[in-house]
Design a protein around this motif. Sequence first.
Motif, mmCIF file in Angstrom:
data_model
loop_
_atom_site.group_PDB
_atom_site.id
_atom_site.type_symbol
_atom_site.label_atom_id
_atom_site.label_comp_id
_atom_site.label_asym_id
_atom_site.label_seq_id
_atom_site.Cartn_x
_atom_site.Cartn_y
_atom_site.Cartn_z
ATOM 1 N N CYS A 126 5.280 2.843 -10.394
ATOM 2 C CA CYS A 126 4.540 2.228 -9.282
ATOM 3 C C CYS A 126 3.457 1.293 -9.822
ATOM 4 C CB CYS A 126 3.911 3.324 -8.431
ATOM 5 S SG CYS A 126 3.007 2.708 -6.998
ATOM 6 N N PRO A 127 3.411 0.054 -9.341
ATOM 7 C CA PRO A 127 2.374 -0.871 -9.806
ATOM 8 C C PRO A 127 1.007 -0.507 -9.225
ATOM 9 C CG PRO A 127 3.659 -1.893 -8.081
ATOM 10 C CD PRO A 127 4.310 -0.567 -8.374
ATOM 11 N N GLU A 128 -0.009 -1.033 -9.856
ATOM 12 C CA GLU A 128 -1.377 -0.834 -9.387
ATOM 13 C C GLU A 128 -1.520 -1.342 -7.960
ATOM 14 O OE1 GLU A 128 -3.991 0.764 -9.132
ATOM 15 O OE2 GLU A 128 -5.043 0.270 -10.978
ATOM 16 N N GLY A 129 -2.297 -0.638 -7.153
ATOM 17 C CA GLY A 129 -2.519 -1.084 -5.788
ATOM 18 C C GLY A 129 -3.229 -0.030 -4.965
ATOM 19 N N PRO A 130 -3.537 -0.356 -3.724
ATOM 20 C CA PRO A 130 -4.265 0.567 -2.853
ATOM 21 C C PRO A 130 -3.368 1.707 -2.364
ATOM 22 C CG PRO A 130 -3.716 -1.418 -1.647
ATOM 23 C CD PRO A 130 -3.297 -1.639 -3.064
ATOM 24 N N TRP A 131 -4.012 2.775 -1.917
ATOM 25 C CA TRP A 131 -3.301 3.944 -1.407
ATOM 26 C C TRP A 131 -4.084 4.542 -0.239
ATOM 27 C CZ3 TRP A 131 -5.983 8.524 -1.397
ATOM 28 C CH2 TRP A 131 -7.128 8.562 -2.212
ATOM 29 N N GLN A 132 -3.380 5.315 0.561
ATOM 30 C CA GLN A 132 -4.064 6.113 1.577
ATOM 31 C C GLN A 132 -3.281 7.394 1.787
ATOM 32 O OE1 GLN A 132 -4.280 3.532 5.017
ATOM 33 N NE2 GLN A 132 -2.793 4.741 6.131
ATOM 34 N N ALA A 133 -4.007 8.448 2.124
ATOM 35 C CA ALA A 133 -3.406 9.746 2.422
ATOM 36 C C ALA A 133 -3.619 10.041 3.892
ATOM 37 C CB ALA A 133 -4.030 10.828 1.550
ATOM 38 N N GLU A 134 -2.581 10.577 4.518
ATOM 39 C CA GLU A 134 -2.632 10.886 5.945
ATOM 40 C C GLU A 134 -2.215 12.327 6.176
ATOM 41 O OE1 GLU A 134 0.092 8.215 7.812
ATOM 42 O OE2 GLU A 134 -1.192 6.463 7.509
ATOM 43 N N MET A 158 0.847 -1.177 0.000
ATOM 44 C CA MET A 158 0.000 0.000 0.000
ATOM 45 C C MET A 158 0.891 1.239 0.000
ATOM 46 S SD MET A 158 -2.841 1.465 2.680
ATOM 47 C CE MET A 158 -4.071 0.301 2.202
ATOM 48 N N ILE A 159 0.538 2.192 -0.839
ATOM 49 C CA ILE A 159 1.236 3.473 -0.892
ATOM 50 C C ILE A 159 0.612 4.394 0.156
ATOM 51 C CG2 ILE A 159 1.645 5.538 -2.289
ATOM 52 C CD1 ILE A 159 3.268 3.185 -3.254
ATOM 53 N N ILE A 160 1.448 4.958 1.006
ATOM 54 C CA ILE A 160 0.963 5.900 2.025
ATOM 55 C C ILE A 160 1.530 7.272 1.701
ATOM 56 C CG2 ILE A 160 0.945 6.500 4.464
ATOM 57 C CD1 ILE A 160 1.141 3.482 5.041
ATOM 58 N N MET A 161 0.647 8.234 1.518
ATOM 59 C CA MET A 161 1.037 9.608 1.200
ATOM 60 C C MET A 161 0.827 10.487 2.420
ATOM 61 S SD MET A 161 -0.753 10.066 -2.480
ATOM 62 C CE MET A 161 -1.404 8.605 -3.252
ATOM 63 N N GLN A 162 1.740 11.400 2.634
ATOM 64 C CA GLN A 162 1.630 12.352 3.730
ATOM 65 C C GLN A 162 1.232 13.711 3.161
ATOM 66 O OE1 GLN A 162 2.005 11.398 6.909
ATOM 67 N NE2 GLN A 162 2.456 9.346 6.179
ATOM 68 N N LEU A 163 0.181 14.292 3.719
ATOM 69 C CA LEU A 163 -0.251 15.630 3.328
ATOM 70 C C LEU A 163 0.336 16.638 4.308
ATOM 71 C CD1 LEU A 163 -3.978 14.804 2.621
ATOM 72 C CD2 LEU A 163 -2.151 15.102 0.966
ATOM 73 N N HIS A 164 0.798 17.753 3.795
ATOM 74 C CA HIS A 164 1.453 18.762 4.617
ATOM 75 C C HIS A 164 0.615 20.029 4.665
ATOM 76 C CE1 HIS A 164 4.979 16.187 4.765
ATOM 77 N NE2 HIS A 164 4.734 15.934 3.491
ATOM 78 N N PRO A 165 0.801 20.859 5.696
ATOM 79 C CA PRO A 165 0.023 22.102 5.804
ATOM 80 C C PRO A 165 0.212 22.985 4.573
ATOM 81 C CG PRO A 165 1.198 21.675 7.846
ATOM 82 C CD PRO A 165 1.708 20.683 6.833
ATOM 83 N N ALA A 166 -0.830 23.735 4.247
ATOM 84 C CA ALA A 166 -0.782 24.637 3.101
ATOM 85 C C ALA A 166 0.256 25.732 3.336
ATOM 86 C CB ALA A 166 -2.158 25.255 2.869
ATOM 87 N N GLU A 167 0.899 26.144 2.242
ATOM 88 C CA GLU A 167 1.869 27.229 2.293
ATOM 89 C C GLU A 167 1.296 28.396 1.489
ATOM 90 O OE1 GLU A 167 5.618 25.878 0.687
ATOM 91 O OE2 GLU A 167 5.089 23.842 1.256
ATOM 92 N N PRO A 168 1.439 29.609 1.986
ATOM 93 C CA PRO A 168 0.936 30.754 1.216
ATOM 94 C C PRO A 168 1.710 30.913 -0.091
ATOM 95 C CG PRO A 168 2.120 31.490 3.172
ATOM 96 C CD PRO A 168 2.055 29.993 3.232
#
Length: 104
Positions: free
Chosen positions: A53-61, A1-11
């Motif tokens: 990247c091969p096909e597969g599930p993902w999640q964003a945190e 599973m691909i895990i992506m990290q979301l970061h705070p918005a920057e102006p």
Amino acid sequence: MIIMQLHPAEPAKPGSRGEFFTATTSYAGRSLTARTQGAPVMELARVLVAAGCPEGPWQAERSEQITMTGASIHRLAKLAVSEGGANGPRLGKYQIHHMAREAA
């Protein structure tokens, strides 16, 4: 599973509109980043697919909390968010935008 990290918005830079959003992940020993004014998870999915990247599930945190999940990283890469006018944003098919340049 691909895990992506979301970061705070920057102006954005002075004189620019909006904010920039960043998503990061690791794949095949590489650190990958997408920075955009909208939908960084979809942009990062396109970066991942381009990196093989091969096909597969993902999640964003965000801050170790799951914010989004999906079964197909390749399907996510094919999506984009478009302005929906009075109805708000909508999901649609991603289209590459080519900028025309005049020869100098």
